[in-house]
Write an enzyme that holds these catalytic residues in place. Sequence first.
Site, PDB file in Angstrom:
ATOM      1  CB  SER A  12      53.801  39.264  78.830  1.00 45.22           C
ATOM      2  OG  SER A  12      52.655  39.412  79.641  1.00 45.22           O
ATOM      3  CE  LYS A  34      47.267  33.282  84.912  1.00 43.23           C
ATOM      4  NZ  LYS A  34      47.097  32.074  85.704  1.00 43.23           N
ATOM      5  CB  THR A  42      57.788  41.505  86.075  1.00 36.47           C
ATOM      6  OG1 THR A  42      58.259  40.167  85.908  1.00 36.47           O
ATOM      7  CG2 THR A  42      58.843  42.489  85.629  1.00 36.47           C
ATOM      8  CB  ALA A  45      59.753  43.765  91.132  1.00 39.01           C
ATOM      9  CD  GLU A 113      66.123  44.467  98.453  1.00 38.56           C
ATOM     10  OE1 GLU A 113      65.188  45.179  98.103  1.00 38.56           O
ATOM     11  OE2 GLU A 113      66.411  43.398  97.896  1.00 38.56           O
ATOM     12  CG  HIS A 228      58.615  40.194 101.664  1.00 43.35           C
ATOM     13  ND1 HIS A 228      58.652  41.148 102.666  1.00 43.35           N
ATOM     14  CD2 HIS A 228      59.491  40.621 100.713  1.00 43.35           C
ATOM     15  CE1 HIS A 228      59.509  42.098 102.313  1.00 43.35           C
ATOM     16  NE2 HIS A 228      60.038  41.806 101.145  1.00 43.35           N
ATOM     17  NE  ARG A 276      62.972  38.881 101.290  1.00 48.63           N
ATOM     18  CZ  ARG A 276      62.825  39.248 100.039  1.00 48.63           C
ATOM     19  NH1 ARG A 276      62.174  38.480  99.192  1.00 48.63           N
ATOM     20  NH2 ARG A 276      63.317  40.379  99.618  1.00 48.63           N
ATOM     21  CG  HIS A 337      57.761  37.772  98.271  1.00 47.57           C
ATOM     22  ND1 HIS A 337      57.079  38.845  97.750  1.00 47.57           N
ATOM     23  CD2 HIS A 337      59.076  37.981  97.975  1.00 47.57           C
ATOM     24  CE1 HIS A 337      57.935  39.670  97.163  1.00 47.57           C
ATOM     25  NE2 HIS A 337      59.154  39.155  97.265  1.00 47.57           N
ATOM     26  NE  ARG A 372      63.497  35.546  95.716  1.00 53.46           N
ATOM     27  CZ  ARG A 372      63.203  36.840  95.687  1.00 53.46           C
ATOM     28  NH1 ARG A 372      63.875  37.665  94.905  1.00 53.46           N
ATOM     29  NH2 ARG A 372      62.218  37.323  96.420  1.00 53.46           N
ATOM     30  CG  LEU A 378      63.335  41.497  89.408  1.00 52.63           C
ATOM     31  CD1 LEU A 378      63.339  42.986  89.750  1.00 52.63           C
ATOM     32  CD2 LEU A 378      62.156  41.189  88.480  1.00 52.63           C
TER      33      LEU A 378
END
Length: 512
Positions: A12, A34, A42, A45, A113, A228, A276, A337, A372, A378
């Site tokens: 979820s 769970k 999420t 974030a 970023e 991260h 990163r 991360h 990434r 997201l």
Amino acid sequence: MPKQVDFLVVGSGIAGLTFANKAAKYGDVLVLTKKRKADSSTNYAQGGIAAVFGEDDAPEYHIRDTIKAGEGLCHEKAVQTMVREGPALVEELHSMGCRFSMNSRGHFDLGQEGGHSRRRIVHAKDFTGQEIERVLLEETKKAGVSISENEIALDLVVQDRECQGIYYLDADTRQIDLIHASATVLATGGAGQVYNHTTNPPIATGDGIAMAYRAGAKVANMEFVQFHPTAVYSIKIDGRSFLVSEAVRGEGGVLKTKNGVTFMKKYHQSGNLAPRDIVARACLEEMHRTRSKYVLLDVSHLQADFIKNRFPTIYETCLSWGLDITREPIPVVPAAHYLCGGIYVNEWAESSIPRLFALGECSCTGVHGANRLASNSLLEALVFAKRAAKRVESVKALHASRPIKTKKTAVVGPNLLFQIKEIMDQYVGLIRSEKGLQSAKRMVDNFRCQFDDGIHIINAESRNVTVVAQLIIESALERKESRGLHFMTDYPKKKKMHCKDTIKEPVLRDAL
Ligand code: FAD
Ligand code: SIN
């Protein structure tokens, strides 16, 4: 709990809920999760969602930045899809009531970023994820989606080479049961909890990836674990290290050694906003060089009111630990991360097992490649969840429910979480070596033997973490080069022959 649904979603977070809300148009949807509904990565974030809205921006620039960060492994078509279809979904979140930060002209206030050549991070101050989770959960009520909490998916049911549903454990009653579905959607998030030091919440144990792999699905690029650079040193909240968003450096935050000396320009022309992986390895190197357990992230030169207003969560959380970031630097360390690899899927989020979809961090769509770009996850989750929902219109016609012939017995597995985390921190972190990976492999293989093929109702997470650790180690051993997030001391350069995905596919002893 129903025995049969059209669309069964596990998870979820942004991926599972976006899919559920959209698929509800085509059939009945059940979401299993769970813990509690909002327990997800999420929800934590901070930085935001990368999307092209700036006047000086264009999809081509976002595509170029994403591909550059991915170091040769991004699937260009998937990147194009994400970048071009993403902005409409961000606007949709806004129209659902997501309170993104706006500028004085009534447009999104776009943050900056690392690795982005333009300002393009749509955010809600520094609690973007919490705001998205809130709005998506509200939407589930309107869409008539059922969400069942404290239900732990254990294994997929695959028969005749198709996914028929899942076995799950009701954590309250301790009963195991089975749900049939026309389409099963794994949206179980990442696997940061394979490490001790992680920004991920305790739910992030790679369950979906382990379940899919056990069932015979292809899994890819598991060696690419993103660390991260800036998690707060030594303090944990509810099993996770507290993140200090990259957006803090985007607004002028500066990394320094414990002696107050800046160092990022030495490592990359973009300094504090370098990609990163470079920033994280630079921090580690400076920690070694200065014999320190942390480096410092300093924002004390910025206006105090600006910090308090732009980063209220970070400001208040640090203050609750006695650290006033408007006056003092923050001690930070790299922490696990994000997992770039996962269940290998096509442009509709379909896995290699028919009627099994994977979305969000547990999937590998090819958009991230070897590294990434910040705030692209997201966005990826939104775009591919929408696409999967479109796809299930036709899947429903297949309708499920062939009788299940086999049922596995429940057994108790050992709790190996602590040992696995120690091994992964020591040998499979930011800097790896052939020797270290081989040692890790021997130890983890040994642990893996302690699980048999039953459904482990107790310590299911320990079993999953062991599988995921094995996949990360084996994939890392196969990649005899350094690329993006995967750095090997024995092979410090990129090699052309390795410019391809690392794909793992299990040899099944029997169908589940
Ligand atoms: P999640 O949001 O993690 O949701 C997974 C769901 O699956 C949860 O509900 C969980 O309970 C459930 N689940 C797991 N296993 C089972 C099981 N066996 N049975 C039932 N349910 C299960 N990305 C960005 O793009 N921008 C950011 O600013 C950003 N900031 C971040 C900050 C932090 C601190 C962290 C940890 C991550 C951040 N990321 C960011 C990454 C991003 O948040 C995640 O990649 C993304 O939220 C993952 O979404 P998801 O829906 O795939 O998984
Ligand atoms: C952050 O806010 O630094 C996290 C952004 C991301 O992981 O994409």
